[in-house]
Design an enzyme around this catalytic site. Structure first.
Site, PDB file in Angstrom:
ATOM      1  N   SER A 127       0.818  -1.211   0.000  1.00 34.24           N
ATOM      2  CA  SER A 127       0.000   0.000   0.000  1.00 34.24           C
ATOM      3  C   SER A 127       0.856   1.268   0.000  1.00 34.24           C
ATOM      4  CB  SER A 127      -0.952  -0.040   1.198  1.00 34.24           C
ATOM      5  OG  SER A 127      -1.862   1.029   1.157  1.00 34.24           O
TER       6      SER A 127
ATOM      7  N   ASP B  63      -1.315   1.280  -3.771  1.00 37.95           N
ATOM      8  CA  ASP B  63      -2.129   0.213  -4.352  1.00 37.95           C
ATOM      9  C   ASP B  63      -3.548   0.692  -4.663  1.00 37.95           C
ATOM     10  OD1 ASP B  63      -2.923   0.416  -1.702  1.00 37.95           O
ATOM     11  OD2 ASP B  63      -3.242  -1.735  -1.457  1.00 37.95           O
TER      12      ASP B  63
ATOM     13  N   ASP C   1      -6.056   2.096  -2.911  1.00 36.06           N
ATOM     14  CA  ASP C   1      -7.234   1.900  -2.064  1.00 36.06           C
ATOM     15  C   ASP C   1      -7.473   3.090  -1.135  1.00 36.06           C
ATOM     16  OD1 ASP C   1      -5.240   1.524  -0.186  1.00 36.06           O
ATOM     17  OD2 ASP C   1      -5.877  -0.490   0.416  1.00 36.06           O
TER      18      ASP C   1
ATOM     19  N   GLU D 202     -11.809   6.234   6.702  1.00 34.48           N
ATOM     20  CA  GLU D 202     -10.800   6.675   7.644  1.00 34.48           C
ATOM     21  C   GLU D 202     -10.304   8.042   7.192  1.00 34.48           C
ATOM     22  OE1 GLU D 202      -8.404   3.148   9.499  1.00 34.48           O
ATOM     23  OE2 GLU D 202      -8.374   2.888   7.339  1.00 34.48           O
ATOM     24  N   ALA D 203      -9.758   8.811   8.119  1.00 34.49           N
ATOM     25  CA  ALA D 203      -9.274  10.144   7.771  1.00 34.49           C
ATOM     26  C   ALA D 203      -8.209  10.081   6.680  1.00 34.49           C
ATOM     27  CB  ALA D 203      -8.725  10.844   9.009  1.00 34.49           C
TER      28      ALA D 203
ATOM     29  N   GLY E 103      -1.162  -0.720  13.790  1.00 33.94           N
ATOM     30  CA  GLY E 103      -1.494  -2.096  13.416  1.00 33.94           C
ATOM     31  C   GLY E 103      -0.604  -2.634  12.324  1.00 33.94           C
TER      32      GLY E 103
ATOM     33  N   ARG F  73       1.292   5.719  17.280  1.00 29.81           N
ATOM     34  CA  ARG F  73       0.688   6.825  16.537  1.00 29.81           C
ATOM     35  C   ARG F  73       0.055   7.802  17.532  1.00 29.81           C
ATOM     36  NH1 ARG F  73       1.219   5.727  11.299  1.00 29.81           N
ATOM     37  NH2 ARG F  73       1.321   3.548  10.645  1.00 29.81           N
TER      38      ARG F  73
END
Length: 587
Positions: free
Chosen positions: A65, A277, A279, A369-370, A500, A506
């Protein structure tokens, strides 16, 4: 069995480094590509077993990604295009970490636990992105698939693989299980949505696209001819030169709050960036004074949910719509959705699998998601009601027009996973239908000042969270330290969570700010870093060291106090962002 003999032989070609331990995380396995050859082979084995168990096609996507080009990763895709079930994530971790001599035992354990018939045929679709390592690693996956019985799609975006797996397992009801079928379905829906928009000029059809030097750039080029000039794309970072995700892509733009390398924007010009990728997607533009404006996943979710709610009202359809967010959602977006739009907002843990699951609980679930990763889910009952109304010749023109727009919107959305190309087309269609400029979209609400950081740590697992990752439960005393500082400021919020996908912590903080806050109040602190962001604000970082020891894990917590000074309003106001907590784990 002959199959297990072949597994043994091919496993020797893809040996596991002794002692290496990896975890199947939020987005599968993801690390430096040199450590993944054995993992890829074993995920080929596991995907084949999953296919035999479900009697359906399973997907395997080789990608990392938004990670740097030298990384790679792999994730499994379940029959309806969703992430693999959590129980099989455990199997993935067990297989990946089994030492060479223990692999067959671990494999047979999965077969026995799941009562898998090895006589059952298997179908596995394998996709890959454009990283230099993806060719050899996808071949390792295929070696695993062939050792137990699949199909290779070659170069595809992650969302395209999810889409085709779903098409295959619905016997074509969701669409044709090919890349061309994907292009045809989405482009036809986009053209149907925009064909009746009056006086749409070439300027309104124009969009700058940053392809992150990834697979999305290749695929959007292939798709452009299907759009028949209804969207006119100018592509940058197309992979012909430059490294994947380096100084470009959705993650870079989101974190750095600046345009990607190579993209020169004129004032008011719409721009978007994919990730590696394809997404994720974020939008942005430059204001008349040169100020950078970001429209992230929160703004995208707000635009789409507002559009859908308006259509539902016009169609007279009583369907429950909700927006699913994570802790990273800006507080202003949540307030606007709940207080102004009267839309249900659900907060869940970070990770697409959590948002996807929560969105399934509603007739229409919008989740982003942000970082720009998201999509929209429609329940089967909702789709049937929309289709029935669209086909009812006895209904009045306004209701039927709204139903037809909803029907084509459903067809434009890739409901299996976040999809930058599908999301881009949806956003462009919504802006056209509503007659909105990018500036008008941005003005729906104003983001609270916020800041994100990530800090490399020795062991991210020592941090445990609750309340959708908005509060920490360990180490003891950390949440209390955060609370005591955050409560001093209006609309302030701050949290920390373990990543994750990486060995980092974070950090996020936001707050409304009070006019007249003076820098001299922080004169005792040390000015450690000054940074100009987007030419419009300067962030001053003050570091205060707080001793906090708990169970021997923590030697200190560095608290970065961020103060943003505005230079564009002419009133000399200072905006206090709030405390940002950077955790340093020292054994």
């Amino acid at each position: 069995m002959a199959q297990f003999e072949e597994v043994s032989q091919k496993s020797a070609v893809h040996p596991k480094p002794v002692g290496l331990v990896l975890q199947y995380g939020t987005a599968g396995f993801r690390t430096n590509s040199k450590q993944l050859d054995h993992v890829m082979f074993r995920m080929g084995l596991l995907a084949t077993l999953r296919s035999k168990k479900t009697k359906a096609t399973i997907g395997v996507m080789v990608t990392a990604s938004h990670n740097p080009e030298e990384d790679n990763g792999v994730k499994l895709v379940d029959p309806m295009g969703e992430m693999v079930t959590p129980a099989w994530e455990v199997y993935a971790t067990q297989l990946a970490n089994a030492e060479q001599e223990e692999l067959l035992t671990a494999l047979k354990d999965v077969i026995e636990r799941e009562a898998i018939s090895m006589a059952q045929e298997a179908s596995v679709f394998v996709g890959k992105d454009t990283r230099p390592s993806s060719d050899s690693l996808s071949q390792a996956v295929l070696d695993g698939v062939h050792a137990l019985g699949g199909h290779n799609y070659g170069l595809v975006t992650t969302p395209q693989l999810h889409y085709m797996v779903c098409c295959q397992n619905t016997q074509g009801r969701y669409g044709e299980a090919t890349v061309k079928g994907y292009y045809r379905k989405l482009s036809q829906a986009f053209i149907q949505l925009t064909k009746n928009v009056p006086n749409r000029t070439d300027d309104q059809k124009a969009l700058l696209v940053d392809g992150a030097n990834g697979i999305g750039a290749l695929k959007v080029c292939e798709m452009e001819t299907y759009l028949k000039n209804e969207l006119q794309l100018s592509l940058f970072n197309d992979g012909s030169s430059g490294k994947l995700n380096h100084l470009c892509g959705a993650d870079y733009v989101k974190v750095q709050q600046r345009a990607p390398k190579g993209v020169e924007m004129t004032a008011g010009e719409r721009c978007c960036s994919y990730d590696g990728d394809a997404d994720r997607i974020v939008y942005y533009y430059s204001g008349s004074a040169g100020r950078f404006h970001l429209l992230d996943g929160d703004k995208i979710a707000t635009l789409i949910s507002t559009y859908l709610k308006e259509l539902l009202t016009q169609a007279g359809l009583d369907l429950q719509i909700a927006v699913v967010q994570t802790a990273y959602a800006n507080g202003s977006s949540t307030q606007y959705l709940e207080d102004t739009m009267k839309v249900i907002v659900r907060c869940t843990k970070t990770g697409v699998k959590h948002l996807h699951h929560a969105a399934q609980e509603f007739d229409i679930g919008v989740y982003f998601e942000a970082n720009g990763h998201g999509t929209v889910l429609f329940s089967k009952a909702a789709e049937e009601k929309i289709q029935k109304l669209a086909q009812d010749s006895n209904t009045n023109d306004e209701r039927r027009r709204a139903a037809l727009l909803l029907q084509n919107t459903v067809n434009l959305i890739n409901q299996t996973v976040g999809d930058a190309i599908s999301d881009m087309l949806l956003i462009e269609a919504v802006l056209a239908i509503r007659g909105m400029t990018v500036q008008q979209w941005d003005a729906i609400y104003t983001d609270l000042p916020n800041r994100q950081l990530k800090v490399k740590v020795a062991d991210r697992r020592v941090i445990d969270t609750t309340d959708a990752e908005r509060r920490t439960v360990s180490p003891a005393g950390l949440q209390e330290a955060i609370d005591s500082r955050v409560k001093k400021y209006r609309r302030a919020r701050s949290f920390v969570r373990p990543s994750g996908t990486e060995d980092v912590v974070r950090v996020y903080a936001e707050a409304d700010t009070q006019v007249g806050l003076r820098l001299r109040e922080f004169s005792a602190a040390r000015d450690t870093q000054k940074r100009t962001i987007g030419g419009w604000c300067r962030i001053h970082l003050w570091v205060e060291e707080l001793g906090l020891r708990s169970k021997g894990y923590w030697s200190n917590i560095l608290i970065l106090v961020c103060v943003v000074s505005s230079s564009g309003d002419g009133d000399g106001a200072f905006l206090f962002v709030t405390l940002i907590h950077v955790l340093t784990v020292l054994r």
